[in-house]
Design a protein around this motif. Sequence first.
Motif, PDB file in Angstrom:
ATOM      1  N   ALA A  30       0.839  -1.202   0.000  1.00 24.09           N
ATOM      2  CA  ALA A  30       0.000   0.000   0.000  1.00 24.09           C
ATOM      3  C   ALA A  30       0.876   1.255   0.000  1.00 24.09           C
ATOM      4  CB  ALA A  30      -0.929  -0.002   1.218  1.00 24.09           C
ATOM      5  N   PHE A  31       1.961   1.187   0.749  1.00 25.93           N
ATOM      6  CA  PHE A  31       2.865   2.337   0.804  1.00 25.93           C
ATOM      7  C   PHE A  31       3.529   2.577  -0.556  1.00 25.93           C
ATOM      8  CE2 PHE A  31       6.938   4.371   2.107  1.00 25.93           C
ATOM      9  CZ  PHE A  31       6.378   5.552   2.544  1.00 25.93           C
ATOM     10  N   ARG A  32       3.942   1.506  -1.241  1.00 27.15           N
ATOM     11  CA  ARG A  32       4.533   1.637  -2.579  1.00 27.15           C
ATOM     12  C   ARG A  32       3.537   2.298  -3.541  1.00 27.15           C
ATOM     13  NH1 ARG A  32       6.081  -3.580  -1.468  1.00 27.15           N
ATOM     14  NH2 ARG A  32       8.259  -3.730  -0.875  1.00 27.15           N
ATOM     15  N   GLN A  33       2.263   1.898  -3.460  1.00 30.79           N
ATOM     16  CA  GLN A  33       1.230   2.491  -4.314  1.00 30.79           C
ATOM     17  C   GLN A  33       1.081   3.988  -4.028  1.00 30.79           C
ATOM     18  OE1 GLN A  33      -0.200   1.361  -6.891  1.00 30.79           O
ATOM     19  NE2 GLN A  33       0.436  -0.770  -6.732  1.00 30.79           N
ATOM     20  N   GLN A  34       1.094   4.357  -2.754  1.00 27.60           N
ATOM     21  CA  GLN A  34       0.999   5.776  -2.389  1.00 27.60           C
ATOM     22  C   GLN A  34       2.177   6.548  -2.972  1.00 27.60           C
ATOM     23  OE1 GLN A  34       0.841   5.937   1.862  1.00 27.60           O
ATOM     24  NE2 GLN A  34      -1.343   5.442   1.973  1.00 27.60           N
ATOM     25  N   LEU A  35       3.371   5.963  -2.869  1.00 27.22           N
ATOM     26  CA  LEU A  35       4.564   6.640  -3.389  1.00 27.22           C
ATOM     27  C   LEU A  35       4.506   6.799  -4.909  1.00 27.22           C
ATOM     28  CD1 LEU A  35       7.403   5.094  -1.229  1.00 27.22           C
ATOM     29  CD2 LEU A  35       6.563   7.434  -1.183  1.00 27.22           C
ATOM     30  N   ARG A  36       4.033   5.775  -5.612  1.00 25.77           N
ATOM     31  CA  ARG A  36       3.923   5.866  -7.079  1.00 25.77           C
ATOM     32  C   ARG A  36       2.979   7.000  -7.487  1.00 25.77           C
ATOM     33  NH1 ARG A  36       3.712  -0.166  -7.052  1.00 25.77           N
ATOM     34  NH2 ARG A  36       5.881  -0.768  -7.347  1.00 25.77           N
ATOM     35  N   GLN A  39       4.777  10.291  -6.773  1.00 25.13           N
ATOM     36  CA  GLN A  39       5.868  10.572  -7.709  1.00 25.13           C
ATOM     37  C   GLN A  39       5.374  11.184  -9.013  1.00 25.13           C
ATOM     38  OE1 GLN A  39       7.833   6.695  -7.671  1.00 25.13           O
ATOM     39  NE2 GLN A  39       9.688   7.701  -6.915  1.00 25.13           N
ATOM     40  N   GLN A  40       4.094  11.052  -9.323  1.00 20.47           N
ATOM     41  CA  GLN A  40       3.543  11.691 -10.512  1.00 20.47           C
ATOM     42  C   GLN A  40       3.463  13.205 -10.328  1.00 20.47           C
ATOM     43  OE1 GLN A  40      -0.215   9.785 -11.153  1.00 20.47           O
ATOM     44  NE2 GLN A  40       0.719   7.821 -11.705  1.00 20.47           N
ATOM     45  N   HIS A  41       3.487  13.674  -9.100  1.00 24.05           N
ATOM     46  CA  HIS A  41       3.314  15.102  -8.813  1.00 24.05           C
ATOM     47  C   HIS A  41       4.553  15.766  -8.225  1.00 24.05           C
ATOM     48  CE1 HIS A  41      -0.938  14.462  -9.551  1.00 24.05           C
ATOM     49  NE2 HIS A  41      -0.883  13.415  -8.748  1.00 24.05           N
ATOM     50  N   VAL A  42       5.414  14.989  -7.601  1.00 24.09           N
ATOM     51  CA  VAL A  42       6.581  15.539  -6.910  1.00 24.09           C
ATOM     52  C   VAL A  42       7.828  14.822  -7.394  1.00 24.09           C
ATOM     53  CG1 VAL A  42       7.681  15.883  -4.663  1.00 24.09           C
ATOM     54  CG2 VAL A  42       5.194  16.033  -4.859  1.00 24.09           C
ATOM     55  N   LYS A  43       8.839  15.587  -7.807  1.00 20.46           N
ATOM     56  CA  LYS A  43      10.094  14.978  -8.213  1.00 20.46           C
ATOM     57  C   LYS A  43      10.819  14.480  -6.968  1.00 20.46           C
ATOM     58  CE  LYS A  43      14.323  15.654 -10.742  1.00 20.46           C
ATOM     59  NZ  LYS A  43      15.140  16.490 -11.552  1.00 20.46           N
ATOM     60  N   MET A  44      11.076  13.170  -6.926  1.00 17.39           N
ATOM     61  CA  MET A  44      11.732  12.590  -5.750  1.00 17.39           C
ATOM     62  C   MET A  44      12.282  11.217  -6.112  1.00 17.39           C
ATOM     63  SD  MET A  44       8.629  11.387  -3.341  1.00 17.39           S
ATOM     64  CE  MET A  44       7.161  10.687  -3.999  1.00 17.39           C
ATOM     65  N   VAL A  46      13.031   7.394  -4.211  1.00 16.00           N
ATOM     66  CA  VAL A  46      12.640   6.584  -3.056  1.00 16.00           C
ATOM     67  C   VAL A  46      13.597   5.403  -2.972  1.00 16.00           C
ATOM     68  CG1 VAL A  46      10.816   5.216  -2.000  1.00 16.00           C
ATOM     69  CG2 VAL A  46      10.229   7.256  -3.328  1.00 16.00           C
ATOM     70  N   LEU A  47      14.170   5.204  -1.803  1.00 19.90           N
ATOM     71  CA  LEU A  47      15.065   4.082  -1.556  1.00 19.90           C
ATOM     72  C   LEU A  47      14.442   3.186  -0.497  1.00 19.90           C
ATOM     73  CD1 LEU A  47      18.315   6.205  -1.213  1.00 19.90           C
ATOM     74  CD2 LEU A  47      17.568   4.986  -3.242  1.00 19.90           C
ATOM     75  N   GLU A  48      14.299   1.920  -0.822  1.00 19.97           N
ATOM     76  CA  GLU A  48      13.763   0.956   0.135  1.00 19.97           C
ATOM     77  C   GLU A  48      14.929   0.087   0.601  1.00 19.97           C
ATOM     78  OE1 GLU A  48      10.451  -2.610   0.539  1.00 19.97           O
ATOM     79  OE2 GLU A  48      10.684  -1.577  -1.379  1.00 19.97           O
ATOM     80  N   HIS A  49      15.260   0.168   1.888  1.00 19.76           N
ATOM     81  CA  HIS A  49      16.361  -0.602   2.453  1.00 19.76           C
ATOM     82  C   HIS A  49      15.892  -1.992   2.857  1.00 19.76           C
ATOM     83  CE1 HIS A  49      19.077   2.846   2.582  1.00 19.76           C
ATOM     84  NE2 HIS A  49      18.008   3.557   2.917  1.00 19.76           N
ATOM     85  N   SER A  50      16.850  -2.910   2.934  1.00 20.39           N
ATOM     86  CA  SER A  50      16.517  -4.301   3.259  1.00 20.39           C
ATOM     87  C   SER A  50      15.949  -4.464   4.670  1.00 20.39           C
ATOM     88  CB  SER A  50      17.745  -5.194   3.084  1.00 20.39           C
ATOM     89  OG  SER A  50      18.781  -4.746   3.934  1.00 20.39           O
ATOM     90  N   ASP A  51      16.227  -3.503   5.549  1.00 24.78           N
ATOM     91  CA  ASP A  51      15.703  -3.594   6.917  1.00 24.78           C
ATOM     92  C   ASP A  51      14.293  -3.006   7.047  1.00 24.78           C
ATOM     93  OD1 ASP A  51      16.233  -0.903   6.685  1.00 24.78           O
ATOM     94  OD2 ASP A  51      17.440  -0.765   8.506  1.00 24.78           O
ATOM     95  N   GLY A  52      13.671  -2.638   5.899  1.00 23.41           N
ATOM     96  CA  GLY A  52      12.318  -2.104   5.924  1.00 23.41           C
ATOM     97  C   GLY A  52      12.258  -0.596   6.057  1.00 23.41           C
ATOM     98  N   LEU A  53      13.390   0.076   6.093  1.00 22.51           N
ATOM     99  CA  LEU A  53      13.438   1.528   6.202  1.00 22.51           C
ATOM    100  C   LEU A  53      13.377   2.140   4.802  1.00 22.51           C
ATOM    101  CD1 LEU A  53      13.872   3.717   8.416  1.00 22.51           C
ATOM    102  CD2 LEU A  53      16.276   3.668   7.779  1.00 22.51           C
ATOM    103  N   TRP A  54      12.619   3.210   4.657  1.00 20.78           N
ATOM    104  CA  TRP A  54      12.469   3.890   3.377  1.00 20.78           C
ATOM    105  C   TRP A  54      13.094   5.274   3.495  1.00 20.78           C
ATOM    106  CZ3 TRP A  54       9.055   2.107  -0.673  1.00 20.78           C
ATOM    107  CH2 TRP A  54       8.424   0.908  -0.381  1.00 20.78           C
ATOM    108  N   GLU A  55      13.762   5.723   2.445  1.00 13.97           N
ATOM    109  CA  GLU A  55      14.282   7.094   2.389  1.00 13.97           C
ATOM    110  C   GLU A  55      13.659   7.772   1.177  1.00 13.97           C
ATOM    111  OE1 GLU A  55      18.552   7.997   3.080  1.00 13.97           O
ATOM    112  OE2 GLU A  55      18.706   5.811   3.087  1.00 13.97           O
ATOM    113  N   ILE A  56      13.227   8.989   1.380  1.00 18.87           N
ATOM    114  CA  ILE A  56      12.658   9.774   0.295  1.00 18.87           C
ATOM    115  C   ILE A  56      13.507  11.028   0.158  1.00 18.87           C
ATOM    116  CG2 ILE A  56      10.653  11.038  -0.526  1.00 18.87           C
ATOM    117  CD1 ILE A  56       8.943   9.123   1.136  1.00 18.87           C
ATOM    118  N   VAL A  57      14.006  11.250  -1.052  1.00 22.22           N
ATOM    119  CA  VAL A  57      14.859  12.406  -1.324  1.00 22.22           C
ATOM    120  C   VAL A  57      14.068  13.359  -2.208  1.00 22.22           C
ATOM    121  CG1 VAL A  57      17.071  13.167  -2.234  1.00 22.22           C
ATOM    122  CG2 VAL A  57      16.867  10.887  -1.226  1.00 22.22           C
ATOM    123  N   TYR A  58      13.887  14.585  -1.745  1.00 25.07           N
ATOM    124  CA  TYR A  58      13.111  15.569  -2.491  1.00 25.07           C
ATOM    125  C   TYR A  58      13.490  16.956  -1.999  1.00 25.07           C
ATOM    126  CZ  TYR A  58      10.421  16.032   1.766  1.00 25.07           C
ATOM    127  OH  TYR A  58      10.065  16.256   3.053  1.00 25.07           O
ATOM    128  N   GLY A  59      12.894  17.973  -2.559  1.00 22.05           N
ATOM    129  CA  GLY A  59      13.087  19.345  -2.101  1.00 22.05           C
ATOM    130  C   GLY A  59      13.921  20.169  -3.063  1.00 22.05           C
TER     131      GLY A  59
END
Length: 171
Positions: A30-36, A39-44, A46-59
Amino acid sequence: MRPPARFCSFWPNAPTPPATRIVQKTDPDAFRQQLRRLQQHVKMDVLEHSDGLWEIVYGPSYTRPPKPRPAKPDLTQGGPHPFWLPGWERYSTWGYEQGPDGHQQLYAQLILNEDGADAEPRIWITPPRHTVQTIDELAEAIAEALGSYGPVPPPTAEVKRWLTAPPLSSR
Protein backbone atom coordinates in the motif's frame (compact mmCIF):
# COMPACT_ATOMS: atom_id res chain seq x y z
CA MET A 1 3.89 -12.43 5.62
CA ARG A 2 6.28 -9.45 5.78
CA PRO A 3 6.17 -7.09 8.75
CA PRO A 4 4.68 -3.63 8.17
CA ALA A 5 6.98 -1.15 6.47
CA ARG A 6 8.69 1.53 8.49
CA PHE A 7 8.64 4.82 6.64
CA CYS A 8 11.42 7.30 7.39
CA SER A 9 11.54 10.76 5.83
CA PHE A 10 14.52 13.07 6.26
CA TRP A 11 13.94 16.75 5.61
CA PRO A 12 16.55 18.37 3.32
CA ASN A 13 19.38 20.10 5.19
CA ALA A 14 18.16 18.86 8.57
CA PRO A 15 20.78 19.32 11.31
CA THR A 16 20.20 15.85 12.77
CA PRO A 17 18.19 13.44 10.61
CA PRO A 18 16.93 11.25 13.52
CA ALA A 19 15.21 14.31 15.02
CA THR A 20 13.16 14.78 11.83
CA ARG A 21 12.26 11.13 11.27
CA ILE A 22 8.62 10.19 10.82
CA VAL A 23 7.73 6.58 11.56
CA GLN A 24 4.52 5.19 10.13
CA LYS A 25 3.28 1.60 10.26
CA THR A 26 1.60 0.54 7.02
CA ASP A 27 1.44 -2.33 4.57
CA PRO A 28 4.52 -2.19 2.26
CA ASP A 29 2.49 -2.72 -0.93
CA ALA A 30 0.00 0.00 0.00
CA PHE A 31 2.86 2.34 0.80
CA ARG A 32 4.53 1.64 -2.58
CA GLN A 33 1.23 2.49 -4.31
CA GLN A 34 1.00 5.78 -2.39
CA LEU A 35 4.56 6.64 -3.39
CA ARG A 36 3.92 5.87 -7.08
CA ARG A 37 0.93 8.23 -7.06
CA LEU A 38 2.95 10.89 -5.27
CA GLN A 39 5.87 10.57 -7.71
CA GLN A 40 3.54 11.69 -10.51
CA HIS A 41 3.31 15.10 -8.81
CA VAL A 42 6.58 15.54 -6.91
CA LYS A 43 10.09 14.98 -8.21
CA MET A 44 11.73 12.59 -5.75
CA ASP A 45 13.70 9.39 -5.37
CA VAL A 46 12.64 6.58 -3.06
CA LEU A 47 15.07 4.08 -1.56
CA GLU A 48 13.76 0.96 0.13
CA HIS A 49 16.36 -0.60 2.45
CA SER A 50 16.52 -4.30 3.26
CA ASP A 51 15.70 -3.59 6.92
CA GLY A 52 12.32 -2.10 5.92
CA LEU A 53 13.44 1.53 6.20
CA TRP A 54 12.47 3.89 3.38
CA GLU A 55 14.28 7.09 2.39
CA ILE A 56 12.66 9.77 0.30
CA VAL A 57 14.86 12.41 -1.32
CA TYR A 58 13.11 15.57 -2.49
CA GLY A 59 13.09 19.34 -2.10
CA PRO A 60 14.79 22.36 -3.69
CA SER A 61 18.32 21.02 -3.36
CA TYR A 62 17.21 17.91 -5.24
CA THR A 63 15.03 19.54 -7.91
CA ARG A 64 17.21 22.53 -8.83
CA PRO A 65 19.49 21.87 -11.79
CA PRO A 66 23.19 21.99 -10.89
CA LYS A 67 24.99 25.28 -11.46
CA PRO A 68 27.14 25.31 -14.57
CA ARG A 69 30.81 24.84 -13.83
CA PRO A 70 33.14 27.68 -14.61
CA ALA A 71 35.59 26.74 -17.28
CA LYS A 72 38.95 25.60 -16.00
CA PRO A 73 41.44 28.25 -17.07
CA ASP A 74 43.73 27.48 -19.97
CA LEU A 75 46.97 28.53 -18.35
CA THR A 76 48.69 28.58 -21.73
CA GLN A 77 46.64 31.67 -22.62
CA GLY A 78 47.47 35.09 -21.23
CA GLY A 79 44.19 35.74 -19.48
CA PRO A 80 42.37 37.25 -17.85
CA HIS A 81 41.62 34.24 -15.69
CA PRO A 82 39.20 34.19 -12.74
CA PHE A 83 40.54 34.30 -9.19
CA TRP A 84 38.25 32.15 -7.01
CA LEU A 85 38.99 33.45 -3.51
CA PRO A 86 35.62 33.59 -1.67
CA GLY A 87 34.60 37.21 -1.25
CA TRP A 88 36.84 38.29 -4.15
CA GLU A 89 35.74 35.87 -6.91
CA ARG A 90 33.19 37.95 -8.84
CA TYR A 91 35.47 40.57 -10.40
CA SER A 92 39.08 39.62 -9.63
CA THR A 93 41.31 38.47 -12.46
CA TRP A 94 44.87 37.48 -13.17
CA GLY A 95 46.90 36.63 -16.23
CA TYR A 96 50.18 37.36 -17.94
CA GLU A 97 51.55 39.70 -20.55
CA GLN A 98 54.85 40.07 -22.31
CA GLY A 99 56.97 42.73 -20.65
CA PRO A 100 59.02 45.27 -22.62
CA ASP A 101 62.04 43.00 -22.24
CA GLY A 102 60.13 40.11 -23.88
CA HIS A 103 59.74 38.09 -20.67
CA GLN A 104 56.37 36.85 -19.44
CA GLN A 105 55.13 38.80 -16.42
CA LEU A 106 52.12 37.76 -14.34
CA TYR A 107 49.63 40.24 -12.92
CA ALA A 108 46.59 40.19 -10.63
CA GLN A 109 43.83 42.72 -10.06
CA LEU A 110 41.75 41.85 -7.00
CA ILE A 111 38.39 43.51 -6.37
CA LEU A 112 36.19 42.70 -3.37
CA ASN A 113 32.73 41.44 -4.35
CA GLU A 114 31.06 44.19 -2.31
CA ASP A 115 32.95 46.88 -4.28
CA GLY A 116 31.27 46.06 -7.61
CA ALA A 117 32.45 45.48 -11.17
CA ASP A 118 33.34 49.11 -11.85
CA ALA A 119 35.49 49.59 -8.74
CA GLU A 120 39.23 50.04 -8.79
CA PRO A 121 41.08 46.94 -7.65
CA ARG A 122 42.04 46.99 -3.98
CA ILE A 123 45.11 44.90 -4.74
CA TRP A 124 47.32 45.35 -7.80
CA ILE A 125 50.10 42.88 -8.44
CA THR A 126 51.72 44.49 -11.48
CA PRO A 127 55.15 45.63 -12.67
CA PRO A 128 57.24 47.59 -11.81
CA ARG A 129 56.45 47.08 -8.11
CA HIS A 130 56.00 43.32 -8.58
CA THR A 131 57.94 41.42 -11.21
CA VAL A 132 56.27 38.04 -11.04
CA GLN A 133 57.19 35.29 -13.50
CA THR A 134 55.66 32.09 -12.02
CA ILE A 135 52.31 31.18 -10.52
CA ASP A 136 54.09 30.33 -7.25
CA GLU A 137 55.54 33.86 -7.10
CA LEU A 138 52.12 35.34 -7.94
CA ALA A 139 50.45 33.29 -5.20
CA GLU A 140 53.07 34.44 -2.70
CA ALA A 141 52.61 38.12 -3.66
CA ILE A 142 48.80 37.83 -3.41
CA ALA A 143 48.99 36.05 -0.04
CA GLU A 144 51.22 38.83 1.30
CA ALA A 145 48.87 41.55 -0.04
CA LEU A 146 45.78 39.82 1.40
CA GLY A 147 47.39 39.84 4.85
CA SER A 148 46.08 43.35 5.50
CA TYR A 149 42.49 42.20 4.83
CA GLY A 150 42.29 39.61 7.59
CA PRO A 151 43.83 38.57 10.89
CA VAL A 152 46.08 36.00 9.20
CA PRO A 153 47.30 35.96 5.60
CA PRO A 154 46.11 32.93 3.64
CA PRO A 155 48.67 30.20 2.94
CA THR A 156 50.40 30.52 -0.42
CA ALA A 157 49.29 27.00 -1.39
CA GLU A 158 45.62 28.02 -0.92
CA VAL A 159 46.11 31.16 -3.00
CA LYS A 160 47.69 29.06 -5.75
CA ARG A 161 44.64 26.77 -5.68
CA TRP A 162 42.34 29.82 -6.01
CA LEU A 163 44.37 30.85 -9.06
CA THR A 164 44.31 27.50 -10.84
CA ALA A 165 41.22 25.49 -9.86
CA PRO A 166 37.51 26.30 -9.60
CA PRO A 167 35.94 25.91 -6.16
CA LEU A 168 34.38 22.58 -5.26
CA SER A 169 30.94 24.18 -5.02
CA SER A 170 30.96 24.85 -8.75
CA ARG A 171 32.24 21.43 -9.87
